[in-house]
Design a protein around this motif. Structure first.
Motif, PDB file in Angstrom:
ATOM      1  N   ASN A 200     -35.264   5.676  -6.768  1.00  0.00           N
ATOM      2  CA  ASN A 200     -35.071   5.712  -7.751  1.00  0.00           C
ATOM      3  C   ASN A 200     -34.224   7.300  -9.005  1.00  0.00           C
ATOM      4  OD1 ASN A 200     -34.980   4.373 -10.354  1.00  0.00           O
ATOM      5  ND2 ASN A 200     -36.974   5.013 -11.254  1.00  0.00           N
TER       6      ASN A 200
ATOM      7  N   THR B  58     -30.163  -1.484 -11.530  1.00  0.00           N
ATOM      8  CA  THR B  58     -31.368  -1.742 -12.880  1.00  0.00           C
ATOM      9  C   THR B  58     -32.403  -2.896 -11.844  1.00  0.00           C
ATOM     10  OG1 THR B  58     -30.483  -0.501 -14.541  1.00  0.00           O
ATOM     11  CG2 THR B  58     -31.680  -2.821 -15.198  1.00  0.00           C
TER      12      THR B  58
ATOM     13  N   GLY C  79     -34.135  -2.113  -9.022  1.00  0.00           N
ATOM     14  CA  GLY C  79     -35.581  -1.512 -10.075  1.00  0.00           C
ATOM     15  C   GLY C  79     -35.986  -2.385 -11.026  1.00  0.00           C
TER      16      GLY C  79
ATOM     17  N   ASP D  80     -39.850  -0.285 -10.252  1.00  0.00           N
ATOM     18  CA  ASP D  80     -39.414   1.833 -10.605  1.00  0.00           C
ATOM     19  C   ASP D  80     -39.493   1.228 -11.749  1.00  0.00           C
ATOM     20  OD1 ASP D  80     -39.972   2.351  -7.623  1.00  0.00           O
ATOM     21  OD2 ASP D  80     -37.557   2.486  -7.593  1.00  0.00           O
ATOM     22  N   VAL D  81     -38.809   0.339 -12.710  1.00  0.00           N
ATOM     23  CA  VAL D  81     -38.020   0.021 -13.786  1.00  0.00           C
ATOM     24  C   VAL D  81     -39.643   0.255 -14.710  1.00  0.00           C
ATOM     25  CG1 VAL D  81     -37.417  -1.171 -15.625  1.00  0.00           C
ATOM     26  CG2 VAL D  81     -36.268  -0.546 -13.803  1.00  0.00           C
TER      27      VAL D  81
ATOM     28  N   GLU E 109     -41.737   3.423 -15.568  1.00  0.00           N
ATOM     29  CA  GLU E 109     -40.385   4.426 -15.795  1.00  0.00           C
ATOM     30  C   GLU E 109     -40.456   4.310 -17.839  1.00  0.00           C
ATOM     31  OE1 GLU E 109     -36.760   4.674 -14.603  1.00  0.00           O
ATOM     32  OE2 GLU E 109     -36.829   7.333 -15.428  1.00  0.00           O
TER      33      GLU E 109
ATOM     34  N   LYS F 218     -36.355   4.912 -21.680  1.00  0.00           N
ATOM     35  CA  LYS F 218     -36.059   6.072 -21.477  1.00  0.00           C
ATOM     36  C   LYS F 218     -34.879   6.066 -20.059  1.00  0.00           C
ATOM     37  CE  LYS F 218     -38.231  10.094 -17.854  1.00  0.00           C
ATOM     38  NZ  LYS F 218     -38.549  10.617 -16.935  1.00  0.00           N
ATOM     39  N   ARG F 219     -34.923   4.856 -19.742  1.00  0.00           N
ATOM     40  CA  ARG F 219     -33.903   4.631 -18.556  1.00  0.00           C
ATOM     41  C   ARG F 219     -32.679   4.399 -19.398  1.00  0.00           C
ATOM     42  NH1 ARG F 219     -34.742   2.886 -13.750  1.00  0.00           N
ATOM     43  NH2 ARG F 219     -32.794   1.702 -12.937  1.00  0.00           N
TER      44      ARG F 219
ATOM     45  N   ARG G 280     -31.451   7.520 -19.586  1.00  0.00           N
ATOM     46  CA  ARG G 280     -30.427   8.015 -19.038  1.00  0.00           C
ATOM     47  C   ARG G 280     -29.136   7.290 -18.843  1.00  0.00           C
ATOM     48  NH1 ARG G 280     -34.194   7.523 -14.947  1.00  0.00           N
ATOM     49  NH2 ARG G 280     -33.230   6.173 -14.337  1.00  0.00           N
ATOM     50  N   GLU G 281     -29.257   6.415 -18.675  1.00  0.00           N
ATOM     51  CA  GLU G 281     -27.734   6.069 -17.536  1.00  0.00           C
ATOM     52  C   GLU G 281     -26.659   6.015 -19.056  1.00  0.00           C
ATOM     53  OE1 GLU G 281     -27.200   3.505 -15.652  1.00  0.00           O
ATOM     54  OE2 GLU G 281     -28.548   3.536 -14.289  1.00  0.00           O
TER      55      GLU G 281
ATOM     56  N   SER H  13     -27.221  -1.536 -17.340  1.00  0.00           N
ATOM     57  CA  SER H  13     -28.588  -1.238 -17.179  1.00  0.00           C
ATOM     58  C   SER H  13     -29.250  -2.248 -18.651  1.00  0.00           C
ATOM     59  CB  SER H  13     -28.712   0.112 -17.506  1.00  0.00           C
ATOM     60  OG  SER H  13     -28.621   1.016 -18.924  1.00  0.00           O
TER      61      SER H  13
END
Lengths: 437, 437
Positions: free
Chosen positions: A257, B321, B324, B329-330, B333, B337-338, B341-342, B392
């Motif tokens: 990740n 995604t 994730g 993982d998603v 997090e 935030k994801r 970042r994307e 994403s």
């Protein structure tokens, strides 16, 4: 975490499953972690570390006192220790190995020689082995002695006096056998084994098909080198699935990740740049037909549709073939027969989609654009056939040439099919120009 | 296979591993198979059937004498029997159930109620359970009695007097414990369990993370309903991986190797037709810009490149995604935030690809086409940013709405991004028309 609460921390923390301990551990501050290292014994810490993701381990290991880290390596099962060593720097490995127990260090050094993704790289050397002439009672006693260190005690491997693998006996069979029987009478002689160089994906398939919990790995003289346990295979399957999936989507190493946008961009950009240049080939080709487009601008409208359909069909055929290679179905069927069938599949889907699009174009632009409809329809038909064949032929070819067919990822097949479909489309349009204007 | 060689056939055939027996069996003629049914006992046949692919079993079962088939169902582990029942016709199921042992039939009926892909549907009821007040000796004796029928004996589950799950004890711990100790003192009380309705994918993740060989399944009162063994999880992981992969490539049910082109076409056509209509949206949109294209035909040249790049980036973001989400993982997090970042990732890749394409266009068409280059470059940049966010955001949104995010397959994201990128491109081109001509 105050000094005087060490005992309480230990009793509460150690009651958790190591996987949960690992999760808690990763969320702590570095200072707190450094403190905890002094509370836990190397073997307690080793159990926690076995449940970390590999990427996190290197950080954890490096922040420890090297002597403590070396003791942890002593306690880890050899396969996990090797996995961790493999991601450390060369000089780090050397220093830990010198600090370790000599016996353990030697075993790890041997295992470090195996190439990644082979049976040798995922096997462990902590197994229980008995001589075929032992009685069941002797074997059980030996098993009890070895149990604390062994990765699995549910299969006991049987060797002859030359230390060659001659059989396997499950704990289940040991338990239901009489104590004075001899191992060689109870064991199964038809033991399935792997060679150290075998690919981990084929090992996973073997263990899945035969429902094994552990598989022995031998050298060319059938000496037992190690065993592969099913928990490692779960990780392998996850890794391989992720791998094929990444390649279909053209992302490098998706498993980890991403922590920053720059990391993420680094993994995607190389593919995007390559695809950009491949896309320029398509653009250059269309450039040849600039005059045709200037005359009938409506032609341009259908470019993404035709290229898109060819790309989609190609990806479908690619995915089916790559998956077929992975499951072994392709091998049992024969490449020629498969190609014939894919060609026919392309023909069926091509004709149906082609006729559909002719009807749509007529409905949209009126019957006087019948010729445009036919050009678009025939182009889609031809593109679908070619794309299906390309999507199934290329992975087969790469497989024969011993290249991982999953490398022929979706976007590549898509671009190849873009090019082919654009040539077909504008070729047809230019030929029948007089009917279109 | 002559009549008098039954004994030789039996001794040779039965020495093979059931998986190999299954493979041989499938390659025989129907007549030969019918003959073999009379040579083998139901439990020998059951072992072979456990190693068939599900699709092959229904054929095999149907060609047998129904009474013989029912006896086989008696011998199969309940989870395998249920899997097979699930693909048979309703009236077939009923007739086998009436011919079966009443006890077994009742257990299977119960299991048939669980929805596909839940813990309940993959669990088996053949496990070993002991009371917490037993001594180790009693537990071992009980284990030896149950061993022949149990799916695994390597974990023994412990219940209290109200039949609620209170612990688990591994065979390893049983073996190294003293015979007169009590089970409740040796067992681990922190037993991880699943509910019957849990999704099989999350079970697989649980067993992989904790390295379990078996996981208990309980009802809401913590009564033990069954166990899930690791060999079933290997199949689940394969199924789920195949599933995600199929959806990324837009093929329905890829697992089964197609036997005819018509079968293959049936699985691909529904997707292709949908994508064809989606593609028509793109075409209609470009149609709005027919005049722009007629004026600057060179614009059409870059359509596939821009659409293709947007599609590729979108697929990358989608795949990362979806993966994730699958690995969890998603969740850890946070979606916001994801997304941030994307977006940043899209910006980085967009700027780099955009600048590259401007340089390429200038190199190809000369400096006087600088404006065309800028329009193409800015379009690619904007498309990449939007496509990355869409790729994403959509799976995350679908996940929140409890729709399987893998349904947002590659081609769908690609088509959405085609549309967006075409609007951006021609919007820019039309706005700056005066500089282009």
């Amino acid at each position: 975490l105050e000094e005087d609460s060490i005992d309480r921390f230990r009793s509460e923390f150690l009651e958790l499953h190591p996987y949960d301990q690992a999760n808690i551990f990763l969320n702590l501050l570095k200072e707190t972690r450094l403190q905890i290292y002094t509370y836990l014994s190397p073997d307690e810490m080793a159990e926690i570390i076995e449940h970390f993701e590999l990427e996190d381990v290197s950080e954890i290991i490096t922040e420890m006192n090297p002597r403590f880290a070396a003791q942890i390596f002593d306690e880890l099962s050899t396969d996990d220790a090797v996995d961790i060593m493999n991601i450390l720097e060369r000089n780090q490995i050397a220093s830990y190995l010198t600090l370790m127990n000599r016996e353990e260090a030697k075993e790890i050094k041997n295992l470090l020689h195996y190439e990644e993704r082979t049976a040798g790289s995922i096997m462990t050397t902590e197994y229980v082995v008995v001589n075929q002439n032992m009685t069941i009672r002797q074997a059980m006693l030996h098993l009890r002695d070895e149990a604390p260190d062994a990765e699995t005690i549910y299969y006991v491997f049987v060797i002859d006096d030359d230390k060659r693998l001659v059989g396997v006996i499950s704990l289940r069979d040991l338990i239901i056998s009489e104590e004075d029987w001899v191992v060689s009478d109870v064991m199964s002689e038809r033991v399935v084994y792997a060679s150290a160089g075998d690919d981990q994906e084929s090992i996973a398939k073997l263990m899945r098909d035969y429902d094994f919990l552990a598989l022995p790995v031998v050298d060319f003289k059938k000496h037992l080198l190690g065993i592969i346990t099913v928990d490692d295979i779960l990780d392998v399957m996850d890794e391989e699935a992720s791998d094929d999936y990444s390649k279909l989507a053209a992302v490098t190493d998706m498993d980890r990740n991403d922590l920053s946008a720059i990391d993420a961009a680094k993994k995607r950009l190389p593919w995007l740049i390559i695809l950009l240049f491949l896309g320029m080939i398509t653009a250059t080709l269309i450039g040849q037909f600039e005059e045709t487009i200037a005359e009938v601008a409506l032609l341009a409208v259908f470019i993404p549709l035709i290229a898109g359909m060819a790309g989609n069909t190609g990806t479908q055929a690619l995915a089916v073939t790559v998956r077929g290679i992975a499951t072994g179905d392709v091998m049992s069927e024969g490449a020629m027969k498969r190609l014939m069938r894919e060609t026919l599949t392309g023909l069926i889907t091509g004709v149906i989609c082609g006729v559909t699009i002719i009807l749509i174009v007529i409905a949209w632009q009126g019957i006087d654009q019948l010729f445009l409809g036919v050009v678009v329809g025939v182009s889609i038909m031809a593109s679908l056939i070619v794309a299906t064949i390309a999507g199934s032929f290329l992975p087969l070819l790469m497989h024969k040439l011993n290249i991982d067919p999953a490398v022929a990822s979706g976007p590549f097949i898509t671009t190849i099919n873009d090019i082919i479909s654009v040539i077909i489309y504008f070729g047809l349009a230019t030929t029948f120009m007089e009917y279109l204007t």
